[in-house]
Design a protein around this motif. Sequence first.
Motif, PDB file in Angstrom:
ATOM      1  N   GLY A  13       0.861  -0.784   0.075  1.00  0.00           N
ATOM      2  CA  GLY A  13      -0.343   0.310  -0.362  1.00  0.00           C
ATOM      3  C   GLY A  13       1.354   1.336   0.054  1.00  0.00           C
ATOM      4  N   ALA A  14       2.325   1.091  -1.040  1.00  0.00           N
ATOM      5  CA  ALA A  14       3.114   2.088  -0.714  1.00  0.00           C
ATOM      6  C   ALA A  14       3.298   3.382  -1.169  1.00  0.00           C
ATOM      7  CB  ALA A  14       4.320   1.493  -0.908  1.00  0.00           C
ATOM      8  N   SER A  15       1.891   3.147  -2.350  1.00  0.00           N
ATOM      9  CA  SER A  15       1.991   4.158  -3.895  1.00  0.00           C
ATOM     10  C   SER A  15       1.073   5.467  -3.374  1.00  0.00           C
ATOM     11  CB  SER A  15       1.127   3.561  -4.951  1.00  0.00           C
ATOM     12  OG  SER A  15      -0.408   3.465  -4.254  1.00  0.00           O
ATOM     13  N   ILE A  18      -0.526   6.607   3.612  1.00  0.00           N
ATOM     14  CA  ILE A  18       0.248   6.465   5.091  1.00  0.00           C
ATOM     15  C   ILE A  18       1.885   5.629   4.518  1.00  0.00           C
ATOM     16  CG2 ILE A  18      -0.112   5.020   6.776  1.00  0.00           C
ATOM     17  CD1 ILE A  18      -3.029   5.604   7.550  1.00  0.00           C
ATOM     18  N   GLY A  19       0.875   4.185   3.590  1.00  0.00           N
ATOM     19  CA  GLY A  19       2.516   4.221   3.169  1.00  0.00           C
ATOM     20  C   GLY A  19       3.086   4.470   2.447  1.00  0.00           C
ATOM     21  N   ALA A  20       2.869   5.468   1.800  1.00  0.00           N
ATOM     22  CA  ALA A  20       4.388   6.200   1.094  1.00  0.00           C
ATOM     23  C   ALA A  20       4.790   7.128   1.598  1.00  0.00           C
ATOM     24  CB  ALA A  20       3.368   7.228  -0.193  1.00  0.00           C
ATOM     25  N   ILE A 129      -1.684  -1.504   9.084  1.00  0.00           N
ATOM     26  CA  ILE A 129      -2.523  -0.838   9.806  1.00  0.00           C
ATOM     27  C   ILE A 129      -3.671  -0.793  10.028  1.00  0.00           C
ATOM     28  CG2 ILE A 129      -2.199   2.297   9.132  1.00  0.00           C
ATOM     29  CD1 ILE A 129       0.741   1.353   9.619  1.00  0.00           C
ATOM     30  N   GLY A 130      -3.543  -0.504  11.612  1.00  0.00           N
ATOM     31  CA  GLY A 130      -5.233  -0.922  11.147  1.00  0.00           C
ATOM     32  C   GLY A 130      -6.175  -0.236  12.122  1.00  0.00           C
ATOM     33  N   SER A 131      -6.976   0.320  12.532  1.00  0.00           N
ATOM     34  CA  SER A 131      -8.367   1.540  12.659  1.00  0.00           C
ATOM     35  C   SER A 131      -9.052   1.430  13.870  1.00  0.00           C
ATOM     36  CB  SER A 131      -9.015   1.440  11.796  1.00  0.00           C
ATOM     37  OG  SER A 131     -10.372   2.624  10.860  1.00  0.00           O
ATOM     38  N   ALA A 149     -14.531  -4.984   8.496  1.00  0.00           N
ATOM     39  CA  ALA A 149     -13.579  -5.315   7.754  1.00  0.00           C
ATOM     40  C   ALA A 149     -12.071  -5.124   8.815  1.00  0.00           C
ATOM     41  CB  ALA A 149     -13.454  -4.970   6.679  1.00  0.00           C
ATOM     42  N   LYS A 150     -12.200  -3.853   9.560  1.00  0.00           N
ATOM     43  CA  LYS A 150     -10.881  -3.884   9.750  1.00  0.00           C
ATOM     44  C   LYS A 150     -11.201  -3.791  11.435  1.00  0.00           C
ATOM     45  CE  LYS A 150      -8.366  -1.193   7.634  1.00  0.00           C
ATOM     46  NZ  LYS A 150      -6.607  -0.895   7.431  1.00  0.00           N
ATOM     47  N   ALA A 151     -11.896  -4.831  12.158  1.00  0.00           N
ATOM     48  CA  ALA A 151     -12.212  -5.760  13.440  1.00  0.00           C
ATOM     49  C   ALA A 151     -11.417  -6.959  12.811  1.00  0.00           C
ATOM     50  CB  ALA A 151     -13.506  -5.512  13.873  1.00  0.00           C
ATOM     51  N   PHE A 178      -8.743   9.557  12.564  1.00  0.00           N
ATOM     52  CA  PHE A 178      -8.651  10.285  11.859  1.00  0.00           C
ATOM     53  C   PHE A 178      -7.205  10.392  10.508  1.00  0.00           C
ATOM     54  CE2 PHE A 178     -13.506  12.093  12.109  1.00  0.00           C
ATOM     55  CZ  PHE A 178     -14.110  11.094  11.398  1.00  0.00           C
ATOM     56  N   VAL A 179      -6.946  10.619   8.811  1.00  0.00           N
ATOM     57  CA  VAL A 179      -6.087  10.673   8.983  1.00  0.00           C
ATOM     58  C   VAL A 179      -6.486  11.400   7.384  1.00  0.00           C
ATOM     59  CG1 VAL A 179      -3.374  10.512   7.848  1.00  0.00           C
ATOM     60  CG2 VAL A 179      -4.846   8.583   9.330  1.00  0.00           C
ATOM     61  N   GLU A 180      -5.667  13.268   6.801  1.00  0.00           N
ATOM     62  CA  GLU A 180      -6.310  13.526   5.979  1.00  0.00           C
ATOM     63  C   GLU A 180      -5.053  13.802   5.206  1.00  0.00           C
ATOM     64  OE1 GLU A 180      -7.473  17.276   7.996  1.00  0.00           O
ATOM     65  OE2 GLU A 180      -5.151  18.309   7.172  1.00  0.00           O
TER      66      GLU A 180
HETATM   67  N1  NAP Z   1      -6.910   7.771   5.857  1.00  0.00           N
HETATM   68  C1  NAP Z   1      -7.715   7.549   7.240  1.00  0.00           C
HETATM   69  O1  NAP Z   1      -8.273   8.281   7.409  1.00  0.00           O
HETATM   70  C2  NAP Z   1      -7.291   5.910   7.940  1.00  0.00           C
HETATM   71  C3  NAP Z   1      -7.570   5.692   8.703  1.00  0.00           C
HETATM   72  C4  NAP Z   1      -7.588   4.580   9.691  1.00  0.00           C
HETATM   73  C5  NAP Z   1      -6.280   3.652   8.891  1.00  0.00           C
HETATM   74  N2  NAP Z   1      -6.560   3.720   7.964  1.00  0.00           N
HETATM   75  C6  NAP Z   1      -5.871   3.098   6.662  1.00  0.00           C
HETATM   76  O2  NAP Z   1      -4.928   3.056   6.874  1.00  0.00           O
HETATM   77  C7  NAP Z   1      -3.879   2.290   5.249  1.00  0.00           C
HETATM   78  C8  NAP Z   1      -3.579   3.322   4.221  1.00  0.00           C
HETATM   79  O3  NAP Z   1      -4.922   4.080   4.304  1.00  0.00           O
HETATM   80  P1  NAP Z   1      -4.756   5.673   3.524  1.00  0.00           P
HETATM   81  O4  NAP Z   1      -5.078   6.502   4.567  1.00  0.00           O
HETATM   82  O5  NAP Z   1      -3.023   6.012   3.420  1.00  0.00           O
HETATM   83  O6  NAP Z   1      -5.612   5.118   2.355  1.00  0.00           O
HETATM   84  P2  NAP Z   1      -5.012   5.813   0.917  1.00  0.00           P
HETATM   85  O7  NAP Z   1      -3.775   7.287   0.247  1.00  0.00           O
HETATM   86  O8  NAP Z   1      -5.333   5.558  -0.263  1.00  0.00           O
HETATM   87  O9  NAP Z   1      -3.891   4.605   0.681  1.00  0.00           O
HETATM   88  C9  NAP Z   1      -3.854   2.974   0.376  1.00  0.00           C
HETATM   89  C10 NAP Z   1      -3.015   2.630  -0.518  1.00  0.00           C
HETATM   90  O10 NAP Z   1      -3.636   1.229  -0.338  1.00  0.00           O
HETATM   91  C11 NAP Z   1      -2.797   0.850  -1.671  1.00  0.00           C
HETATM   92  N3  NAP Z   1      -4.176  -0.624  -1.778  1.00  0.00           N
HETATM   93  C12 NAP Z   1      -5.348  -0.605  -2.730  1.00  0.00           C
HETATM   94  N4  NAP Z   1      -5.711  -2.134  -2.561  1.00  0.00           N
HETATM   95  C13 NAP Z   1      -4.819  -2.892  -2.582  1.00  0.00           C
HETATM   96  C14 NAP Z   1      -4.721  -4.315  -2.882  1.00  0.00           C
HETATM   97  N5  NAP Z   1      -5.734  -4.387  -3.569  1.00  0.00           N
HETATM   98  N6  NAP Z   1      -3.728  -4.177  -3.868  1.00  0.00           N
HETATM   99  C15 NAP Z   1      -2.498  -3.687  -3.122  1.00  0.00           C
HETATM  100  N7  NAP Z   1      -2.562  -2.122  -1.793  1.00  0.00           N
HETATM  101  C16 NAP Z   1      -3.666  -1.652  -2.493  1.00  0.00           C
HETATM  102  C17 NAP Z   1      -3.304   1.816  -2.581  1.00  0.00           C
HETATM  103  O11 NAP Z   1      -2.694   1.956  -3.853  1.00  0.00           O
HETATM  104  P3  NAP Z   1      -3.804   0.838  -5.594  1.00  0.00           P
HETATM  105  O12 NAP Z   1      -4.083   1.821  -5.669  1.00  0.00           O
HETATM  106  O13 NAP Z   1      -2.044   1.495  -6.441  1.00  0.00           O
HETATM  107  O14 NAP Z   1      -3.058  -0.299  -5.156  1.00  0.00           O
HETATM  108  C18 NAP Z   1      -2.973   2.866  -1.832  1.00  0.00           C
HETATM  109  O15 NAP Z   1      -1.485   2.522  -1.899  1.00  0.00           O
HETATM  110  C19 NAP Z   1      -5.349   1.687   5.205  1.00  0.00           C
HETATM  111  O16 NAP Z   1      -5.311   0.621   5.419  1.00  0.00           O
HETATM  112  C20 NAP Z   1      -6.941   2.033   5.839  1.00  0.00           C
HETATM  113  O17 NAP Z   1      -7.532   1.320   5.941  1.00  0.00           O
HETATM  114  C21 NAP Z   1      -6.900   4.785   6.839  1.00  0.00           C
END
Ligand code: NAP
Length: 239
Positions: A13-15, A18-20, A129-131, A149-151, A178-180
């Motif tokens: 999830g590095a594109s 949070i992953g990046a 990375i949970g939630s 799903a996260k639970a 929340f992560v913006e």
């Molecule tokens: N943002 C929030 O408020 C928040 C809060 C709590 C937890 N989280 C968790 O934090 C993690 C990262 O979320 P984020 O907010 O950073 O979202 P994001 O910017 O959408 O990043 C999600 C990453 O996951 C990758 N991804 C999605 N589906 C995939 C798949 N089938 N296979 C491989 N990679 C996949 C996406 O890349 P591709 O689309 O290129 O595959 C992207 O790199 C998630 O697990 C999310 O549930 C987020």
Amino acid sequence: MSAAPPRRGLVLGASAGIGAAVVAHLAGSGAEVHAASRRGTCPVESPNVVARSVDVRSYREVRGLIEQLAEGNRLSFVVNSAGIGSYAPLGEDHSEAWREIVETNLLGTVHVCSALLEVDVELGQLVQIGSLAAFRVSKTPGNAIYSAAKAASSMVVDHARTLLRERGTRVSVVAPGFVEGTEFGERFFDRVPQARRPLYQPGQNLKPEEIAQVVAYVLETPPHVDLTELVVRPVGQPD
Ligand SMILES: NC(=O)c1ccc[n+]([C@@H]2O[C@H](COP(=O)([O-])OP(=O)(O)OC[C@H]3O[C@@H](n4cnc5c(N)ncnc54)[C@H](OP(=O)(O)O)[C@@H]3O)[C@@H](O)[C@H]2O)c1
């Protein structure tokens, strides 16, 4: 006293998001980071970063990638940040979105944990990375299946911890509120644009870099320290 910094690992999830940010932080501190996602790109420009393609919904792809990285080398860390969320309430047909949420957030985690057990890899740490949404039904509209799903994925990680520990692998969950500034929030209403509304107050939320700092802290704890679960919320986020 801190242990030596992690040297070589995989971020799923590095594109984006949070992953990046995790890739940027770890590569910036000298680690070799394999940065994987479906897109197979990573916004972090660094000689320490190798972009990889993987879809976590495919066990074959996840196991293949881990097999490749395990060859002849120890992996210091795997960080699983691959996840999606989208507006998909009960009482309407959101079957495609429900499936995608469960396949990515739950089955994706099953695939990562199982591949780490099946492949003969010496792994230092797994950080999932949970939630915050895993701890009670999400207050975000249309987000209940994501919560579920996260639970469930946290339960899978708990189980994997007991098995991976026997091999000397530590397993942690970092659970943000929340992560913006990530695509998660930007794309949440893409399938149902008419439901679009502000998800959270801009400027009052966590930043991806702040979660990356927490992940780096977890990875840098001495080998006898087991940070099982860390919930990180912005001060202003209601319970
Ligand atoms: N943002 C929030 O408020 C928040 C809060 C709590 C937890 N989280 C968790 O934090 C993690 C990262 O979320 P984020 O907010 O950073 O979202 P994001 O910017 O959408 O990043 C999600 C990453 O996951 C990758 N991804 C999605 N589906 C995939 C798949 N089938 N296979 C491989 N990679 C996949 C996406 O890349 P591709 O689309 O290129 O595959 C992207 O790199 C998630 O697990 C999310 O549930 C987020």
